[in-house]
Design a protein around this motif. Structure first.
Motif, PDB file in Angstrom:
ATOM      1  N   PRO A  85      32.960  41.523  40.954  1.00  0.00           N
ATOM      2  CA  PRO A  85      32.580  42.488  41.995  1.00  0.00           C
ATOM      3  C   PRO A  85      31.475  43.409  41.500  1.00  0.00           C
ATOM      4  O   PRO A  85      31.493  43.860  40.349  1.00  0.00           O
ATOM      5  N   PHE A  86      30.504  43.689  42.366  1.00  0.00           N
ATOM      6  CA  PHE A  86      29.383  44.534  41.975  1.00  0.00           C
ATOM      7  C   PHE A  86      29.384  45.867  42.714  1.00  0.00           C
ATOM      8  O   PHE A  86      29.153  46.922  42.123  1.00  0.00           O
ATOM      9  N   ALA A  87      29.648  45.839  44.012  1.00  0.00           N
ATOM     10  CA  ALA A  87      29.565  47.076  44.792  1.00  0.00           C
ATOM     11  C   ALA A  87      30.391  46.942  46.057  1.00  0.00           C
ATOM     12  O   ALA A  87      30.862  45.850  46.422  1.00  0.00           O
TER      13      ALA A  87
ATOM     14  N   ILE B 171      33.616  43.920  49.650  1.00  0.00           N
ATOM     15  CA  ILE B 171      33.256  43.802  48.241  1.00  0.00           C
ATOM     16  C   ILE B 171      32.201  42.705  48.125  1.00  0.00           C
ATOM     17  O   ILE B 171      32.369  41.612  48.670  1.00  0.00           O
TER      18      ILE B 171
ATOM     19  N   HIS C 209      39.499  48.897  44.356  1.00  0.00           N
ATOM     20  CA  HIS C 209      38.072  48.796  44.069  1.00  0.00           C
ATOM     21  C   HIS C 209      37.307  50.083  44.387  1.00  0.00           C
ATOM     22  O   HIS C 209      36.101  50.033  44.628  1.00  0.00           O
TER      23      HIS C 209
ATOM     24  N   LEU D 264      33.891  51.191  42.418  1.00  0.00           N
ATOM     25  CA  LEU D 264      32.620  50.474  42.548  1.00  0.00           C
ATOM     26  C   LEU D 264      31.604  51.348  43.282  1.00  0.00           C
ATOM     27  O   LEU D 264      31.967  52.174  44.117  1.00  0.00           O
TER      28      LEU D 264
END
Length: 312
Positions: free
Chosen positions: A162-164, A174, A190, A193
């Motif tokens: 996951p990046f952002a 996500i 999350h 993020l």
């Protein structure tokens, strides 16, 4: 010579062998050795010289019915199920499943994709079909399923990174670094993020990395906002919005960091710091700061009026 001719003529006058009433042209062709005995047997059977053994008819009927049953079970797909049941009871039933590589994906979801029952046989288990089902789970990037005889399955997966969090409209998802949507946002898992907002923001990994080069600024950013698909705004945790230019955003980010270090720009009562103009910084105060400033200016004006004028 005459004896040979008479013998030949005698053979010619003799009865020729026949099958199903058709005479075979002896002397014109010779059957291969492998076919001679079957042909003789068929000829004797047709002429009534061969008597089948006792209960031959019953055995033939049993063979025919058995073959028909097996063929029907094969057409109906019952043969694999029967093979599964037999081999499972012979000690090949899946008794243990080992899962590795999963962080975001629960083992329960993986076991559901394996579709195991209490008597699933390892012999007839289709590992490739199970691998494809596991690979279809949202977080799974690569999956492998291996059979370890006599009673074990080994599942290994590689998950997506996951990046952002991407907000587009009212939806939160996500995403990976390349912008691919992984799954819907889960606030319990999350929330750490970075948040990218707007259409086109899902492709903004490079811009996020630019801001991360300045930890003192990146730690205060609450959201990266894509504006009209052309430029970026930064929304800070204290409510300040930094408006960056379409071109030269690297220099603008460095300028904001410098002003904050030297003058505490981002700690003041401002709502907007606009750097879209190359030669100046435009600042907009917060409503409260504007009220205080307006009141202060009014007090200064009143004080100026109360001062006695100079005598001539």
């Amino acid at each position: 010579m005459s004896a040979l001719m008479s013998e030949h003529s005698g053979e010619a006058g003799a009865a020729r062998p026949a099958i199903f009433g058709l005479s075979l042209p002896v002397g014109r062709f010779v059957l291969p050795r492998v076919l001679r005995k079957p042909v003789r047997f068929i000829g004797r059977f047709c002429e009534g010289d061969y008597q089948p053994p006792r209960y031959f008819g019953v055995a033939a009927c049993a063979v025919f019915l058995s073959a028909s049953s097996i063929y029907g079970a094969w057409l109906g797909g019952q043969i694999p199920a029967a093979a599964q049941a037999v081999t499972a009871r012979l000690g090949f039933a899946v008794d243990q499943v080992r899962v590795s590589g999963n962080r975001q994906t629960s083992e329960i979801d993986i076991l559901e994709q394996l579709d195991l029952s209490g008597w699933t046989s390892l012999v007839g288990f289709d590992a490739e079909v199970a691998r494809e089902r596991i690979a279809s789970l949202p977080w799974v990037k690569v999956a492998s399923v291996r059979k370890v005889y006599p009673d074990e399955l080994e599942v290994r997966i590689e998950e997506r990174e996951p990046f952002a969090i991407w907000q587009h409209g009212s939806q939160l998802a996500i995403i990976e670094r390349d912008g691919r949507v992984v799954t819907q946002f889960d606030v319990n898992r999350h929330s750490v993020l970075p948040l990218v907002i707007g259409y086109g923001a899902d492709k903004g990994a490079d811009f996020v990395e630019k801001v991360r080069r300045y930890p003192e600024l990146a730690s205060r950013v609450k959201g990266f906002i894509r504006v009209a698909g052309r430029r970026w705004d930064l929304r800070l945790e204290n409510g300040i919005t930094i408006r960056l230019p379409e071109n030269g955003e690297d220099a603008a980010i460095a300028e904001v960091v410098r002003l904050d270090r030297e003058d505490g720009l981002l700690s003041r009562d401002i709502a907007v710091a606009d750097l879209r103009l190359e030669d100046r910084l435009v600042v907009r105060l917060t409503p409260e700061a504007m009220e205080r400033r307006t009141a202060a200016l009014a007090d200064q004006a009143k004080a100026a009026k109360k001062k006695p004028g100079k005598s001539i």
